[in-house]
Design a protein around this motif. Sequence first.
Motif, PDB file in Angstrom:
ATOM      1  N   ILE A 126      16.239   9.138   6.003  1.00 22.65           N
ATOM      2  CA  ILE A 126      16.907   7.927   6.480  1.00 22.65           C
ATOM      3  C   ILE A 126      16.087   6.669   6.206  1.00 22.65           C
ATOM      4  N   GLY A 127      14.846   6.826   5.742  1.00 26.30           N
ATOM      5  CA  GLY A 127      14.078   5.657   5.313  1.00 26.30           C
ATOM      6  C   GLY A 127      13.109   5.130   6.354  1.00 26.30           C
ATOM      7  N   THR A 128      13.161   5.669   7.581  1.00 24.15           N
ATOM      8  CA  THR A 128      12.253   5.163   8.611  1.00 24.15           C
ATOM      9  C   THR A 128      10.811   5.549   8.322  1.00 24.15           C
TER      10      THR A 128
ATOM     11  N   GLU B  84      13.091  11.734   8.678  1.00 25.19           N
ATOM     12  CA  GLU B  84      12.695  10.324   8.620  1.00 25.19           C
ATOM     13  C   GLU B  84      12.539   9.852   7.183  1.00 25.19           C
ATOM     14  N   ARG B  85      12.132  10.776   6.326  1.00 26.66           N
ATOM     15  CA  ARG B  85      12.022  10.406   4.917  1.00 26.66           C
ATOM     16  C   ARG B  85      13.411  10.091   4.368  1.00 26.66           C
TER      17      ARG B  85
ATOM     18  N   LYS C 117      16.548  -0.707   3.102  1.00 25.91           N
ATOM     19  CA  LYS C 117      17.496   0.043   3.939  1.00 25.91           C
ATOM     20  C   LYS C 117      17.547  -0.421   5.384  1.00 25.91           C
TER      21      LYS C 117
ATOM     22  N   ARG D 197      -2.207  -3.376   6.451  1.00 27.03           N
ATOM     23  CA  ARG D 197      -0.992  -3.000   7.191  1.00 27.03           C
ATOM     24  C   ARG D 197      -0.896  -3.704   8.538  1.00 27.03           C
TER      25      ARG D 197
ATOM     26  N   LYS E  55       0.189   8.564   3.552  1.00 29.50           N
ATOM     27  CA  LYS E  55       0.953   7.379   3.895  1.00 29.50           C
ATOM     28  C   LYS E  55       1.318   6.609   2.624  1.00 29.50           C
ATOM     29  N   SER E  56       1.888   7.306   1.687  1.00 29.30           N
ATOM     30  CA  SER E  56       2.346   6.628   0.485  1.00 29.30           C
ATOM     31  C   SER E  56       3.612   7.327   0.014  1.00 29.30           C
TER      32      SER E  56
ATOM     33  N   MET F 119       3.582   0.665  17.544  1.00 26.83           N
ATOM     34  CA  MET F 119       2.928   1.022  16.287  1.00 26.83           C
ATOM     35  C   MET F 119       1.934  -0.057  15.866  1.00 26.83           C
ATOM     36  N   TYR F 120       2.274  -1.340  16.168  1.00 23.23           N
ATOM     37  CA  TYR F 120       1.396  -2.434  15.762  1.00 23.23           C
ATOM     38  C   TYR F 120       0.453  -2.857  16.881  1.00 23.23           C
TER      39      TYR F 120
ATOM     40  N   SER G 122      15.211  -0.029   7.780  1.00 25.13           N
ATOM     41  CA  SER G 122      14.959   1.265   8.383  1.00 25.13           C
ATOM     42  C   SER G 122      14.705   1.196   9.881  1.00 25.13           C
TER      43      SER G 122
ATOM     44  N   GLU H   2       9.276   5.294   5.518  1.00 25.81           N
ATOM     45  CA  GLU H   2       8.690   4.194   4.739  1.00 25.81           C
ATOM     46  C   GLU H   2       8.267   3.061   5.676  1.00 25.81           C
ATOM     47  N   GLN H   3       9.108   2.792   6.682  1.00 22.03           N
ATOM     48  CA  GLN H   3       8.804   1.719   7.626  1.00 22.03           C
ATOM     49  C   GLN H   3       7.583   2.083   8.475  1.00 22.03           C
ATOM     50  N   ILE H   4       7.484   3.352   8.853  1.00 23.49           N
ATOM     51  CA  ILE H   4       6.331   3.794   9.648  1.00 23.49           C
ATOM     52  C   ILE H   4       5.059   3.735   8.822  1.00 23.49           C
ATOM     53  N   MET H   5       5.187   4.049   7.525  1.00 24.40           N
ATOM     54  CA  MET H   5       4.007   4.087   6.667  1.00 24.40           C
ATOM     55  C   MET H   5       3.332   2.730   6.536  1.00 24.40           C
ATOM     56  N   VAL H   6       4.089   1.641   6.668  1.00 21.58           N
ATOM     57  CA  VAL H   6       3.456   0.329   6.548  1.00 21.58           C
ATOM     58  C   VAL H   6       2.861  -0.136   7.871  1.00 21.58           C
ATOM     59  N   THR H   7       3.037   0.652   8.938  1.00 22.76           N
ATOM     60  CA  THR H   7       2.375   0.298  10.194  1.00 22.76           C
ATOM     61  C   THR H   7       0.979   0.923  10.203  1.00 22.76           C
ATOM     62  N   PRO H   8       0.126   0.466  11.108  1.00 20.63           N
ATOM     63  CA  PRO H   8      -1.252   0.996  11.095  1.00 20.63           C
ATOM     64  C   PRO H   8      -1.391   2.413  11.639  1.00 20.63           C
ATOM     65  N   ILE H   9      -0.326   3.110  11.957  1.00 21.57           N
ATOM     66  CA  ILE H   9      -0.454   4.457  12.527  1.00 21.57           C
ATOM     67  C   ILE H   9      -1.224   5.356  11.569  1.00 21.57           C
TER      68      ILE H   9
ATOM     69  N   GLY I 270       0.796  -1.219   0.000  1.00 24.48           N
ATOM     70  CA  GLY I 270       0.000   0.000   0.000  1.00 24.48           C
ATOM     71  C   GLY I 270       0.826   1.265   0.000  1.00 24.48           C
ATOM     72  N   LEU I 271       2.114   1.162  -0.255  1.00 21.72           N
ATOM     73  CA  LEU I 271       2.965   2.357  -0.284  1.00 21.72           C
ATOM     74  C   LEU I 271       2.866   3.074  -1.628  1.00 21.72           C
TER      75      LEU I 271
ATOM     76  N   GLU J 162      -5.349  -0.028   5.505  1.00 21.47           N
ATOM     77  CA  GLU J 162      -5.010  -0.050   6.940  1.00 21.47           C
ATOM     78  C   GLU J 162      -5.156  -1.445   7.537  1.00 21.47           C
TER      79      GLU J 162
END
Lengths: 337, 380
Positions: free
Chosen positions: B214-216, B211-212, A110, A101, B377-378, A129-130, A112, B218-225, A77-78, A98
């Motif tokens: 260093i790449g984190t 965060e954009r 990377k 996710r 979130k994309s 977060m999860y 991350s 992207e990792q946050i975006m795939v979480t349900p936040i 979904g990115l 969502e």
Amino acid sequence: MIRDSRDLRKDPRDTRDLRDLRKGPEGAAVVVTGLVKRFGDFAAVDDISLTANKGEIFGFLGPNGAGKSTTIRMLCGLLSPTSGSATVSGIDVATHPEIVRQNIGYMSQKFSLYNDLTVLENLHFFAGMYSVPRSQLPSRISWAVEMAGLNGREKSMAGTLATGWKQRLALGCAVLHRPPVVFLDEPTSGVDPMSRRQFWELIHQMAADGVTVFVTTHYMDEAEYCNRLVLIYRGKIVASGSPLELKEGSMSGELLLVECEKVGQALELLGAAPFIQDAAIFGNALHLVVENAEQAAPGVKTLLAREGIAAGKVERIRPSLEDVFVSLTTPRPGRTP
Amino acid sequence: MRAMLSRLRHMLVKEFIQVLRDKRTRFLLLGPPVIQMVVFGYAATLEIKHVPMAVLDYDQSQASRELVSRFEGSRYFDVRYRLTDRRQVADLIDRGEVTMAVEIDAGFARLLGKGETAHAQVIVDASNSNTALVGLGYLNEVAGSYAREYQLASLSRTAPLAAGGLPTIVLDKRPWYNTDMSSQWFFVPGVIGNLMLVIVMTLTAVSVVREREIGTLEQIMVTPIRRSEFILGKTIPFFLIGGLDATLISAVGTFWFKVPLRGSVWVLALGTVLFLLGALGIGLFISTVSATQQQAMVTSFFFIMPAIIFSGFGSPISSMPTFLQYLTLLNPMRYFQTVLRSVYLKGVGIDVLWPQMAGMAAIGIFMLSVSVLRFHKSLE
């Protein structure tokens, strides 16, 4: 080494509210239909369809820029697809990102992590977060620490870890919530061979526990570890199947190994010979695709001898995935790649 | 709901650890603002004192020497050079050794004695027009008062009766709010606003884009936040840090510079909170649209400069062209400067300042909403 990774599917939350949303065949973890992603005129992913089954290690193989990361990012979904659809655990990624996710783990190229947080702080953050339940938190965290081999280094800054540990910690962070499907985007790039091996053991362990692992790689040797593979080239799938099926079925003929001097010159010479379908350099030897290896071997030797190229071993070999890949992605007249 | 609060809490814990773990960062958040407040409080002033000056006295009479000594006696001027040749003046002004040169003609005293107009010439370095203007004003005042005294003295010698009944106008000055007309009182509250803007903008402008990079992210975006949770997680720490800084530097203004805080602390606090919302919103917006930290820094500097100039911090908004005056209505700094000075010096309350408060609240809510909406979130 790994405990407590059973029951990966037994989180009651995902079954209860997701039942209505599920569609597609039972047993399929990831279903992709006609997926296309265009950036301007360039089709990074060009009409890809595939199905990954539950508990399968599904390999996504291809050179850099083939569209592997773009596909994986659409599945998480990115990125939104230009056309086509994808479901993960039966849930449509485009309409319910969502929910998807909450049910996937993703590890980007990377690794991350927050370099300025400690190992434990990183784990606690992603657990938060999860929404990992408080009751499970200690066991999940200690599981991840042990899995990453970071016992005793819980208070180290993630930034100070060597790449192999970082990679395993990133995996730990990505699967703390026990997702039934895990996407790993080139998880082993830049990692030493020992760590790569350990990492693949973890992947196998997860798959044995019922987790679907969707992994991209450009290492051909790693592809051999997958249950099923898709070869992707310039945004299109060029072959799919188990590693064995690919090696047996995707090549039109038999494979001949030729050890000789002046491989460049030999390649030119043999590539032009009518009885040789394909020729490629592998290290300091040549691999030839021929209809019948036994019949072709003397001809090869004669040709080389005529040009004064000293030849060593000339024998039939089983094709490796690399052979399959080279054979499938080399454009030749009369065949579309 | 519980999941939302829990995710937000984890975001906050993470942000605070990242900001506060490092001793140097901790100092950077609190030290420089206070130091700058002290330094700027002294430096930002419109008062003209000790203007370096040269005197060229061709008359060398008692009257001319008396005039020069009046210049020397005033705290506004420092007579650095006594010249003998007009050609020396240009060089001294070029080098910036003196800002003004007073040349008294030969015959100065003779003309005065005869009751005629005596001339003295002033050459002034007007490249800083403000200093030149104010300096000339002081010079006029000193020379004028000397002239009046000379008139009175000579009149009382020749016609003592007339001298007593000389008609004159006296303006009784009643400066409100700032009786001594100290420009420090005017500038110190203003500097509080400037520092707040710089601190909050630079902190938030890099927060998301870091965060954009260093790449984190992207990792946050795939979480349900949710994106509002993420943005709040990025906002609240800087909001609190900004509030703490505001308290510290306001204390410096009150206790070090002795600027009276005549209004309510709570009105000042409310104004600061509303201003912080606007500054945070703009900073976050810059951070969500920037691709790199460098881009975000440059963009925020491009915002900070005009925000200060068009706030009335230095030059009054009423002196600006009309269309620019309308433009300042979009500037949260403009409202904050009014609130700061009004609460500090005038002691007024919400009943007077509600339009400013409303302006800042509107800008803050708008910018924060835009940041949340702009943040997807994309990766596209």
